[in-house]
Design a protein around this motif. Structure first.
Motif, mmCIF file in Angstrom:
data_model
loop_
_atom_site.group_PDB
_atom_site.id
_atom_site.type_symbol
_atom_site.label_atom_id
_atom_site.label_comp_id
_atom_site.label_asym_id
_atom_site.label_seq_id
_atom_site.Cartn_x
_atom_site.Cartn_y
_atom_site.Cartn_z
ATOM 1 N N VAL A 35 1.703 22.193 -50.456
ATOM 2 C CA VAL A 35 2.288 21.559 -51.640
ATOM 3 C C VAL A 35 3.730 22.011 -51.817
ATOM 4 N N LEU A 36 4.633 21.059 -52.042
ATOM 5 C CA LEU A 36 6.008 21.347 -52.456
ATOM 6 C C LEU A 36 6.168 20.837 -53.883
ATOM 7 N N ASP A 37 6.571 21.729 -54.782
ATOM 8 C CA ASP A 37 6.582 21.447 -56.217
ATOM 9 C C ASP A 37 8.001 21.575 -56.767
ATOM 10 N N LEU A 38 8.528 20.483 -57.326
ATOM 11 C CA LEU A 38 9.826 20.521 -57.996
ATOM 12 C C LEU A 38 9.676 20.703 -59.507
ATOM 13 N N VAL A 39 8.425 20.818 -59.967
ATOM 14 C CA VAL A 39 8.151 20.954 -61.400
ATOM 15 C C VAL A 39 8.882 19.833 -62.147
ATOM 16 N N THR A 40 8.575 18.611 -61.783
ATOM 17 C CA THR A 40 9.270 17.464 -62.352
ATOM 18 C C THR A 40 8.964 17.300 -63.835
ATOM 19 N N VAL A 41 9.986 16.864 -64.560
ATOM 20 C CA VAL A 41 9.872 16.650 -66.007
ATOM 21 C C VAL A 41 10.053 15.161 -66.275
ATOM 22 N N THR A 46 7.903 17.610 -71.518
ATOM 23 C CA THR A 46 8.740 18.787 -71.714
ATOM 24 C C THR A 46 8.642 19.704 -70.494
ATOM 25 N N ALA A 47 9.573 20.634 -70.392
ATOM 26 C CA ALA A 47 9.513 21.620 -69.319
ATOM 27 C C ALA A 47 8.251 22.467 -69.440
ATOM 28 N N SER A 48 7.854 22.791 -70.656
ATOM 29 C CA SER A 48 6.637 23.593 -70.849
ATOM 30 C C SER A 48 5.422 22.879 -70.274
ATOM 31 N N ARG A 49 5.328 21.583 -70.539
ATOM 32 C CA ARG A 49 4.194 20.821 -70.014
ATOM 33 C C ARG A 49 4.247 20.747 -68.499
ATOM 34 N N SER A 50 5.447 20.589 -67.942
ATOM 35 C CA SER A 50 5.585 20.513 -66.488
ATOM 36 C C SER A 50 5.202 21.829 -65.826
ATOM 37 N N ALA A 52 3.093 23.997 -67.056
ATOM 38 C CA ALA A 52 1.639 24.086 -67.173
ATOM 39 C C ALA A 52 0.961 23.250 -66.089
ATOM 40 N N THR A 53 1.545 22.086 -65.783
ATOM 41 C CA THR A 53 1.005 21.247 -64.711
ATOM 42 C C THR A 53 1.099 21.962 -63.370
ATOM 43 N N SER A 54 2.178 22.719 -63.155
ATOM 44 C CA SER A 54 2.308 23.470 -61.903
ATOM 45 C C SER A 54 1.191 24.494 -61.760
ATOM 46 N N VAL A 55 0.806 25.114 -62.859
ATOM 47 C CA VAL A 55 -0.322 26.046 -62.808
ATOM 48 C C VAL A 55 -1.606 25.295 -62.448
ATOM 49 N N GLU A 56 -1.833 24.156 -63.093
ATOM 50 C CA GLU A 56 -3.008 23.341 -62.775
ATOM 51 C C GLU A 56 -2.995 22.937 -61.308
ATOM 52 N N LEU A 57 -1.808 22.568 -60.821
ATOM 53 C CA LEU A 57 -1.688 22.134 -59.433
ATOM 54 C C LEU A 57 -1.980 23.279 -58.469
ATOM 55 N N SER A 58 -1.470 24.463 -58.752
ATOM 56 C CA SER A 58 -1.714 25.590 -57.852
ATOM 57 C C SER A 58 -3.196 25.935 -57.802
ATOM 58 N N ARG A 59 -3.862 25.850 -58.942
ATOM 59 C CA ARG A 59 -5.303 26.122 -58.969
ATOM 60 C C ARG A 59 -6.080 25.062 -58.200
ATOM 61 N N MET A 77 19.625 19.655 -63.237
ATOM 62 C CA MET A 77 18.954 18.377 -63.052
ATOM 63 C C MET A 77 17.900 18.237 -64.138
ATOM 64 N N PRO A 78 18.093 17.360 -65.097
ATOM 65 C CA PRO A 78 17.140 17.243 -66.202
ATOM 66 C C PRO A 78 15.718 16.917 -65.765
ATOM 67 N N GLY A 79 15.568 16.267 -64.636
ATOM 68 C CA GLY A 79 14.246 15.843 -64.198
ATOM 69 C C GLY A 79 13.432 16.897 -63.485
ATOM 70 N N VAL A 80 13.965 18.098 -63.305
ATOM 71 C CA VAL A 80 13.198 19.175 -62.676
ATOM 72 C C VAL A 80 13.336 20.437 -63.514
ATOM 73 N N ALA A 81 12.338 21.328 -63.399
ATOM 74 C CA ALA A 81 12.347 22.580 -64.166
ATOM 75 C C ALA A 81 12.164 23.775 -63.243
ATOM 76 N N SER A 82 12.696 23.666 -62.020
ATOM 77 C CA SER A 82 12.458 24.713 -61.020
ATOM 78 C C SER A 82 13.741 25.457 -60.667
ATOM 79 N N SER A 83 14.549 25.783 -61.674
ATOM 80 C CA SER A 83 15.798 26.489 -61.393
ATOM 81 C C SER A 83 15.575 27.953 -61.022
ATOM 82 N N SER A 84 14.416 28.516 -61.380
ATOM 83 C CA SER A 84 14.143 29.944 -61.143
ATOM 84 C C SER A 84 12.836 30.107 -60.378
#
Length: 371
Positions: A35-41, A46-50, A52-59, A77-84
């Motif tokens: 899986v490659l995850d950009l944590v898309t928003v 919201t970024a918080s929801r995205s 949380a989805t990444s956690v669901e995805l990893s599980r 990039m407003p559409g991603v939340a993976s700056s860190s």
């Protein structure tokens, strides 16, 4: 002990790892899937929801036998939340037990090598034996943002600078600067100075030939960004294999490619979802970045002929449709490229659509549920 020996003996609470680079293909999958995850928003989220989805995805990925879950570094990039990536990976590590976690990748020119060695040494201490350090040399953003990140208007992205940064980072990770080196008394902590000697394997990432050749010369595993640079995939993989020199890390080339892929219960829904990613990329490439549009917004958008051509070209390199169609597309791509691992990315509006896609792909390959 060689790096391979150290890493292959690194373990988790569930037991030792046989190989931290090569994965295992499960079910009828031709190669390991990841899986490659950009944590898309998406618009309306919201970024918080995205996150949380990444956690669901990893599980989900862990339960369905995906080999690794990587997070990509992007900025402004407003559409991603993976700056860190390191922060996100620490969070994912706390919610998983087995799946490999890593950066796909950290853009090394944006950071001091010591900082990256410390961050990933910390991740390795938190999740021993299941951290990957994927490195790229692009800024992961536009030039102005890169200048803000590096606090300089001179962006060091030349062919000479990245290998030097990589060598310095590797020395910090191994804690083996020569005695006469100015950094000989500096230790990346957590790290080997505290023991044990295991540390994350380094991958090189690329979308052209530069990192392919460097990865080959250094005997490192190589990940290619097929999902946005499809024309260069086969030339880059060929260059990597031709340049490859056996090392303590690998005795033979190992290639991973990122693939845009989206499975849905029917072809119509798959198209509606991937069109959101195409429109988002169009806006990004034309200087109008924003949140990932909804399927309704994407369908209603008035594409000009040039924009429609861009969207069609983009979608031509995305594997999407019913689960059977996606399986067939992935099988064909793997056969055509000879990739040793496929890393699927689903950069679409809805988190539910992304989760459903990875589940459907696993079902299509009869990948078992793991406990």
């Amino acid at each position: 002990m060689s790096e391979t020996g150290t890493q292959s003996e690194a373990g988790t609470a569930d037991g030792p790892r046989r190989d931290v680079i090569r994965g295992e293909a499960l079910g009828s999958a031709p190669v390991p899937l990841s899986v490659l995850d950009l944590v898309t928003v998406g618009s309306g989220s919201t970024a918080s929801r995205s996150l949380a989805t990444s956690v669901e995805l990893s599980r989900l990925a862990e339960r369905r036998g995906y080999h690794r879950h990587w997070v990509a570094e992007h900025h402004s990039m407003p559409g991603v939340a993976s700056s860190s990536p390191a922060v996100i990976l620490a969070h994912l590590a706390a919610h998983t037990r087995r799946i490999r976690l890593g950066s796909g990748g950290v853009m090394l020119p944006n950071h001091a090598p010591l900082v990256i060695a410390e961050q990933f040494g910390t991740l390795e201490a938190l999740a021993p034996g299941r951290i990957d350090l994927g490195l790229g040399r692009a800024p992961g953003t536009d030039g102005a943002t890169a200048a803000a990140l590096r606090r300089t208007d001179t962006l060091h992205e030349g062919a000479d600078d990245f290998p030097e940064q990589l060598a310095e980072l590797t020395r910090f990770l191994d804690d083996d600067f020569p005695d006469a080196h100015r950094y000989a008394r500096i230790h990346a902590v957590p790290g080997p100075v505290q023991g044990p000697k295991g540390r994350p394997p380094v991958w090189l990432l690329g979308s052209s030939g530069f990192s392919a050749r460097l990865a080959g010369l250094l005997g490192l595993p190589f990940a290619f960004a097929h999902h946005f640079s499809a024309r260069n995939t086969i030339p880059a993989l060929d260059l990597y294999r031709q340049s490859f020199r056996p090392s303590a890390v690998l005795d033979a080339p190992y290639t991973l490619i990122g693939v845009g892929a989206l499975a849905a219960d029917d072809e119509r829904e798959a198209y509606r979802q991937v069109l959101t990613g195409a429109l988002s990329m169009l806006r990004l490439r034309t200087g109008r970045p924003g949140l990932i549009p909804t399927p309704e917004e994407a369908e209603a958008y008035g594409f000009s002929p040039a924009e429609r051509e861009f969207a069609d070209d983009w979608l031509a390199n995305v594997v999407y449709g019913t689960p059977d169609a996606v399986r067939e597309g992935l099988d064909e791509l793997r056969k055509r490229t000879g990739a040793d691992e496929l890393m699927l990315t689903a950069n679409v509006h809805g988190g539910e659509a992304r989760l459903r896609s990875y589940e459907l792909v696993a079902d299509a390959y009869e990948m078992p549920w793991l406990t």
